[in-house]
Design a protein around this motif. Structure first.
Motif, PDB file in Angstrom:
ATOM      1  N   SER A   7       0.876  -1.268  -0.084  1.00 30.59           N
ATOM      2  CA  SER A   7       0.077   0.096  -0.061  1.00 30.59           C
ATOM      3  C   SER A   7       0.896   1.261  -0.055  1.00 30.59           C
ATOM      4  CB  SER A   7      -0.826  -0.011   1.262  1.00 30.59           C
ATOM      5  OG  SER A   7      -1.654   1.161   1.165  1.00 30.59           O
ATOM      6  N   LEU A   8       2.039   1.225   0.827  1.00 32.19           N
ATOM      7  CA  LEU A   8       2.681   2.383   0.897  1.00 32.19           C
ATOM      8  C   LEU A   8       3.494   2.488  -0.353  1.00 32.19           C
ATOM      9  CD1 LEU A   8       4.543   2.097   4.572  1.00 32.19           C
ATOM     10  CD2 LEU A   8       2.806   3.575   3.652  1.00 32.19           C
ATOM     11  N   MET A   9       3.893   1.536  -1.048  1.00 30.31           N
ATOM     12  CA  MET A   9       4.618   1.609  -2.306  1.00 30.31           C
ATOM     13  C   MET A   9       3.578   2.224  -3.366  1.00 30.31           C
ATOM     14  SD  MET A   9       6.836  -1.893  -2.437  1.00 30.31           S
ATOM     15  CE  MET A   9       7.117  -1.760  -4.143  1.00 30.31           C
ATOM     16  N   LEU A  10       2.331   1.682  -3.450  1.00 28.22           N
ATOM     17  CA  LEU A  10       1.475   2.306  -4.369  1.00 28.22           C
ATOM     18  C   LEU A  10       1.156   3.878  -4.099  1.00 28.22           C
ATOM     19  CD1 LEU A  10      -1.329  -0.534  -4.377  1.00 28.22           C
ATOM     20  CD2 LEU A  10      -0.308   0.710  -6.507  1.00 28.22           C
ATOM     21  N   VAL A  38       9.180  17.768   0.126  1.00 30.03           N
ATOM     22  CA  VAL A  38       9.675  16.807   0.932  1.00 30.03           C
ATOM     23  C   VAL A  38       8.622  16.213   1.808  1.00 30.03           C
ATOM     24  CG1 VAL A  38      11.025  16.799   3.217  1.00 30.03           C
ATOM     25  CG2 VAL A  38      11.928  17.935   1.291  1.00 30.03           C
ATOM     26  N   SER A  39       7.716  17.038   2.234  1.00 27.77           N
ATOM     27  CA  SER A  39       6.506  16.354   2.935  1.00 27.77           C
ATOM     28  C   SER A  39       5.620  15.518   2.241  1.00 27.77           C
ATOM     29  CB  SER A  39       5.674  17.585   3.584  1.00 27.77           C
ATOM     30  OG  SER A  39       4.729  18.315   2.289  1.00 27.77           O
ATOM     31  N   GLU A  45       7.239   7.536   5.774  1.00 31.64           N
ATOM     32  CA  GLU A  45       8.080   7.313   6.754  1.00 31.64           C
ATOM     33  C   GLU A  45       7.436   7.662   7.986  1.00 31.64           C
ATOM     34  OE1 GLU A  45      11.328  10.077   6.295  1.00 31.64           O
ATOM     35  OE2 GLU A  45      11.634   9.248   4.433  1.00 31.64           O
ATOM     36  N   GLU A  46       6.156   8.316   8.121  1.00 32.47           N
ATOM     37  CA  GLU A  46       5.263   8.640   9.233  1.00 32.47           C
ATOM     38  C   GLU A  46       4.483   7.334   9.670  1.00 32.47           C
ATOM     39  OE1 GLU A  46       3.206  12.102   8.415  1.00 32.47           O
ATOM     40  OE2 GLU A  46       4.873  13.388   7.776  1.00 32.47           O
ATOM     41  N   MET A  47       4.502   6.408   9.020  1.00 26.87           N
ATOM     42  CA  MET A  47       3.634   5.409   9.164  1.00 26.87           C
ATOM     43  C   MET A  47       4.365   4.646  10.475  1.00 26.87           C
ATOM     44  SD  MET A  47       1.258   4.707   7.279  1.00 26.87           S
ATOM     45  CE  MET A  47       0.605   5.646   6.190  1.00 26.87           C
ATOM     46  N   ARG A  48       3.832   4.169  11.327  1.00 24.94           N
ATOM     47  CA  ARG A  48       4.250   3.560  12.376  1.00 24.94           C
ATOM     48  C   ARG A  48       3.622   2.028  12.852  1.00 24.94           C
ATOM     49  NH1 ARG A  48       1.586   5.489  18.058  1.00 24.94           N
ATOM     50  NH2 ARG A  48       2.539   3.719  18.627  1.00 24.94           N
ATOM     51  N   THR A  49       4.408   1.295  13.596  1.00 26.31           N
ATOM     52  CA  THR A  49       3.819  -0.004  13.785  1.00 26.31           C
ATOM     53  C   THR A  49       3.200   0.123  15.383  1.00 26.31           C
ATOM     54  OG1 THR A  49       5.845  -0.649  15.014  1.00 26.31           O
ATOM     55  CG2 THR A  49       5.661  -1.075  12.755  1.00 26.31           C
ATOM     56  N   PHE A  50       1.853  -0.823  15.635  1.00 24.50           N
ATOM     57  CA  PHE A  50       1.324  -0.861  16.664  1.00 24.50           C
ATOM     58  C   PHE A  50       1.147  -2.195  17.242  1.00 24.50           C
ATOM     59  CE2 PHE A  50      -0.551   2.697  14.149  1.00 24.50           C
ATOM     60  CZ  PHE A  50      -0.756   3.690  15.438  1.00 24.50           C
ATOM     61  N   GLY A 120      -0.391   2.917  10.058  1.00 27.75           N
ATOM     62  CA  GLY A 120       0.561   2.077  10.199  1.00 27.75           C
ATOM     63  C   GLY A 120       0.384   0.513  10.073  1.00 27.75           C
ATOM     64  N   GLU A 121       0.858  -0.222  10.659  1.00 28.65           N
ATOM     65  CA  GLU A 121       0.929  -1.630  10.630  1.00 28.65           C
ATOM     66  C   GLU A 121       1.010  -2.259  12.057  1.00 28.65           C
ATOM     67  OE1 GLU A 121       3.679  -5.095   8.243  1.00 28.65           O
ATOM     68  OE2 GLU A 121       4.353  -3.158   8.763  1.00 28.65           O
ATOM     69  N   LEU A 122      -0.086  -3.401  12.087  1.00 24.85           N
ATOM     70  CA  LEU A 122      -0.070  -4.106  13.448  1.00 24.85           C
ATOM     71  C   LEU A 122       0.791  -5.190  13.385  1.00 24.85           C
ATOM     72  CD1 LEU A 122      -1.878  -4.464  16.185  1.00 24.85           C
ATOM     73  CD2 LEU A 122      -3.332  -5.907  14.578  1.00 24.85           C
TER      74      LEU A 122
END
Length: 124
Positions: A7-10, A38-39, A45-50, A120-122
């Motif tokens: 999804s991030l690549m898309l 840049v934003s 990069e702002e995605m996080r893991t949970f 993010g990602e679980l």
């Protein structure tokens, strides 16, 4: 490859295509600053893991955002009317992993997730 990475690549590819398609013919025509570029490129990069414990804090209560996880992807449902205050009319609550409920019990199925912000990602 995980669904979140795909999804991030898309998303990055679409953002890149939009930047190229909307690029000015010359530098003088540009209204976009380098910080804006840049934003856009750093959004992945702002995605996080949970963890499940961390996800449970995002239940839509007391001013918290409302997040749900489906198939390892964490979605923000904060601004979805059906998830007001983190509670869905089908008895579901935000802050939980809901793959089974969304895929097998929801009348909308996975289509209901289309267009929702991915935060993010679980991880287990």
């Amino acid at each position: 490859m995980s669904k979140i990475k795909l999804s991030l690549m898309l998303q990055a590819g679409v953002a890149g295509l939009l930047l190229v398609a909307c690029a000015p013919a010359s530098v003088e025509d540009s209204a976009t600053t380098s910080s804006e570029v840049v934003s856009v490129s750093s959004s992945a990069e702002e995605m996080r893991t949970f963890t499940l414990e961390e996800l449970s804090q995002y239940n839509g209560k007391d001013g918290q955002p409302a997040y749900v996880a489906v198939d390892g992807v964490v979605y923000d449902v904060t601004n979805v009317e059906a998830w007001k205050d983190g509670e869905h009319k089908l008895g579901l609550t935000a802050g939980n992993e809901l793959t089974e409920e969304i895929t097998n019990q929801s009348p909308h199925g996975l289509k209901v997730l289309e267009g929702l912000p991915i935060v993010g990602e679980l991880v287990e």
